[in-house]
Design a protein around this motif. Structure first.
Motif, PDB file in Angstrom:
ATOM      1  N   ASP A 173      -1.723  13.466 -10.584  1.00 44.80           N
ATOM      2  CA  ASP A 173      -1.923  13.898  -9.210  1.00 44.80           C
ATOM      3  C   ASP A 173      -1.746  12.705  -8.267  1.00 44.80           C
ATOM      4  O   ASP A 173      -0.863  11.878  -8.477  1.00 44.80           O
ATOM      5  CB  ASP A 173      -3.321  14.531  -9.082  1.00 44.80           C
ATOM      6  N   ILE A 174      -2.593  12.604  -7.260  1.00 47.79           N
ATOM      7  CA  ILE A 174      -2.458  11.557  -6.250  1.00 47.79           C
ATOM      8  C   ILE A 174      -3.127  10.260  -6.712  1.00 47.79           C
ATOM      9  O   ILE A 174      -4.192  10.289  -7.335  1.00 47.79           O
ATOM     10  CB  ILE A 174      -3.081  12.008  -4.893  1.00 47.79           C
ATOM     11  N   THR A 175      -2.500   9.136  -6.430  1.00 49.38           N
ATOM     12  CA  THR A 175      -3.131   7.842  -6.687  1.00 49.38           C
ATOM     13  C   THR A 175      -2.664   6.846  -5.644  1.00 49.38           C
ATOM     14  O   THR A 175      -1.766   7.121  -4.845  1.00 49.38           O
ATOM     15  CB  THR A 175      -2.861   7.333  -8.112  1.00 49.38           C
ATOM     16  N   PHE A 176      -3.290   5.687  -5.676  1.00 49.88           N
ATOM     17  CA  PHE A 176      -2.979   4.610  -4.737  1.00 49.88           C
ATOM     18  C   PHE A 176      -2.505   3.392  -5.496  1.00 49.88           C
ATOM     19  O   PHE A 176      -3.031   3.057  -6.558  1.00 49.88           O
ATOM     20  CB  PHE A 176      -4.227   4.252  -3.915  1.00 49.88           C
ATOM     21  N   HIS A 177      -1.506   2.704  -4.937  1.00 50.31           N
ATOM     22  CA  HIS A 177      -1.088   1.401  -5.438  1.00 50.31           C
ATOM     23  C   HIS A 177      -1.171   0.412  -4.290  1.00 50.31           C
ATOM     24  O   HIS A 177      -0.823   0.742  -3.141  1.00 50.31           O
ATOM     25  CB  HIS A 177       0.357   1.433  -5.949  1.00 50.31           C
ATOM     26  N   GLY A 178      -1.623  -0.798  -4.600  1.00 47.85           N
ATOM     27  CA  GLY A 178      -1.723  -1.801  -3.546  1.00 47.85           C
ATOM     28  C   GLY A 178      -1.867  -3.207  -4.097  1.00 47.85           C
ATOM     29  O   GLY A 178      -1.783  -3.443  -5.312  1.00 47.85           O
TER      30      GLY A 178
ATOM     31  N   PRO B 295       0.808  -1.227   0.000  1.00 45.45           N
ATOM     32  CA  PRO B 295       0.000   0.000   0.000  1.00 45.45           C
ATOM     33  C   PRO B 295       0.842   1.278   0.000  1.00 45.45           C
ATOM     34  O   PRO B 295       1.709   1.466   0.846  1.00 45.45           O
ATOM     35  CB  PRO B 295      -0.824  -0.123   1.283  1.00 45.45           C
ATOM     36  N   VAL B 296       0.580   2.147  -0.983  1.00 45.25           N
ATOM     37  CA  VAL B 296       1.361   3.372  -1.127  1.00 45.25           C
ATOM     38  C   VAL B 296       0.541   4.423  -1.872  1.00 45.25           C
ATOM     39  O   VAL B 296      -0.185   4.106  -2.823  1.00 45.25           O
ATOM     40  CB  VAL B 296       2.698   3.099  -1.870  1.00 45.25           C
ATOM     41  N   TYR B 297       0.632   5.661  -1.418  1.00 44.89           N
ATOM     42  CA  TYR B 297       0.098   6.802  -2.159  1.00 44.89           C
ATOM     43  C   TYR B 297       1.268   7.498  -2.840  1.00 44.89           C
ATOM     44  O   TYR B 297       2.328   7.696  -2.238  1.00 44.89           O
ATOM     45  CB  TYR B 297      -0.594   7.799  -1.226  1.00 44.89           C
ATOM     46  N   THR B 298       1.068   7.879  -4.100  1.00 44.05           N
ATOM     47  CA  THR B 298       2.104   8.621  -4.817  1.00 44.05           C
ATOM     48  C   THR B 298       1.481   9.886  -5.401  1.00 44.05           C
ATOM     49  O   THR B 298       0.372   9.857  -5.935  1.00 44.05           O
ATOM     50  CB  THR B 298       2.752   7.782  -5.945  1.00 44.05           C
ATOM     51  N   LEU B 299       2.213  10.981  -5.274  1.00 43.30           N
ATOM     52  CA  LEU B 299       1.736  12.277  -5.746  1.00 43.30           C
ATOM     53  C   LEU B 299       2.592  12.721  -6.917  1.00 43.30           C
ATOM     54  O   LEU B 299       3.813  12.839  -6.792  1.00 43.30           O
ATOM     55  CB  LEU B 299       1.799  13.308  -4.623  1.00 43.30           C
ATOM     56  N   GLY B 300       1.950  12.964  -8.065  1.00 43.14           N
ATOM     57  CA  GLY B 300       2.657  13.396  -9.262  1.00 43.14           C
ATOM     58  C   GLY B 300       3.211  14.799  -9.120  1.00 43.14           C
ATOM     59  O   GLY B 300       2.833  15.569  -8.229  1.00 43.14           O
TER      60      GLY B 300
END
Length: 252
Positions: free
Chosen positions: A111-116, A76-81
């Motif tokens: 912009d912001i997204t989630f990976h999991g 689980p990680v949020y990444t911001l462009g």
């Protein structure tokens, strides 16, 4: 025996890998390709004959860029462009830590997204000089790969004007839902980053962000749309075949 004239893309399934490690690998592969392109340009300047992107020998060694397609699942990680707004993150650093969610400022677009877990993340590292030097066309091609894959499951994937990625019911207010986010970086026409396709993804993680900075629109997954869990490896194979089809390449 027939030989294929298609370009070759080196495929690697990285399994479950921390976002930072996968990012570092992409940067390494991009850097290697950029260095090769620089060496080719220097040699071309010296001999003044070959077109950009052609193979050229350097002291007996053939110099050429390589294409890659990396598949990965991230913890689980949020990444911001790089053009993103931190205000679209609705959860504090302490809450993220308590829930075991990492966070990174990324150098991709978007912009912001989630990976999991159970999300298929694809990172194509392609030399677009060998395809077309058009980032809009490249993004539409990535979208087409996902749209074709969804069609194999009886779902109509769509584009939403001005909003990169793949949607369902994109033109129906209140029903729009995003199933695949995209964000890329390109240096010397070498790409990195790519797409995040929700398969059996836990969508509750999206409740703590404004996904892609887009207000009042839902996020969905293949599992949610079809009402059943999918075999992730089966989906991967379909995406691979459709990637070959759309880009007219051969994965090896």
């Amino acid at each position: 025996m027939e030989t294929s004239n298609k370009q070759t893309v080196l495929f690697r399934d990285l399994g479950n890998m921390e976002y930072r490690h996968a990012w570092d690998l992409q940067e390494q592969l991009l850097k290697e390709n950029v260095e090769v392109k620089s060496a080719i340009r220097n040699r071309q300047s010296a001999i003044g004959t070959l077109a950009n992107g052609d193979e050229i020998e350097n002291e007996g060694v053939v110099l050429d860029t390589n294409h890659y397609l990396l598949f990965v699942e991230h913890p689980p990680v949020y990444t911001l462009g790089k053009s993103g707004d931190i205000g679209n993150v609705l959860i504090s650093e302490e809450e993220r830590a308590a829930r075991g969610i990492s966070f990174y400022y990324s150098n991709r677009g978007g912009d912001i997204t989630f990976h999991g877990k159970e999300q298929l993340v694809g990172y194509p590292i392609l030399d677009l000089d060998k395809f077309y030097t058009d980032l809009g066309r490249y993004l539409r091609s990535l979208e087409e790969v996902i749209i074709l894959t969804m069609a194999e499951y009886g779902l109509k994937g769509e584009r939403s004007p001005g909003e990169t990625g793949v949607w369902l019911d994109a033109a129906i207010p209140g029903k729009e839902r995003k199933i695949c986010a995209m964000g890329i970086r390109c240096s010397r026409w070498i790409t990195m980053h790519g797409f995040a396709f929700n398969i059996n993804t836990d969508l509750s993680y999206f409740n703590y962000i404004i996904p892609c900075g887009i207000q009042n629109k839902q996020v969905t997954s293949l599992e949610k749309e079809l009402g059943r869990k999918l075999d992730l490896n089966e989906v991967k194979e379909k995406v691979k075949r459709n990637f070959e089809k759309v880009f007219d390449v051969e994965l090896v």
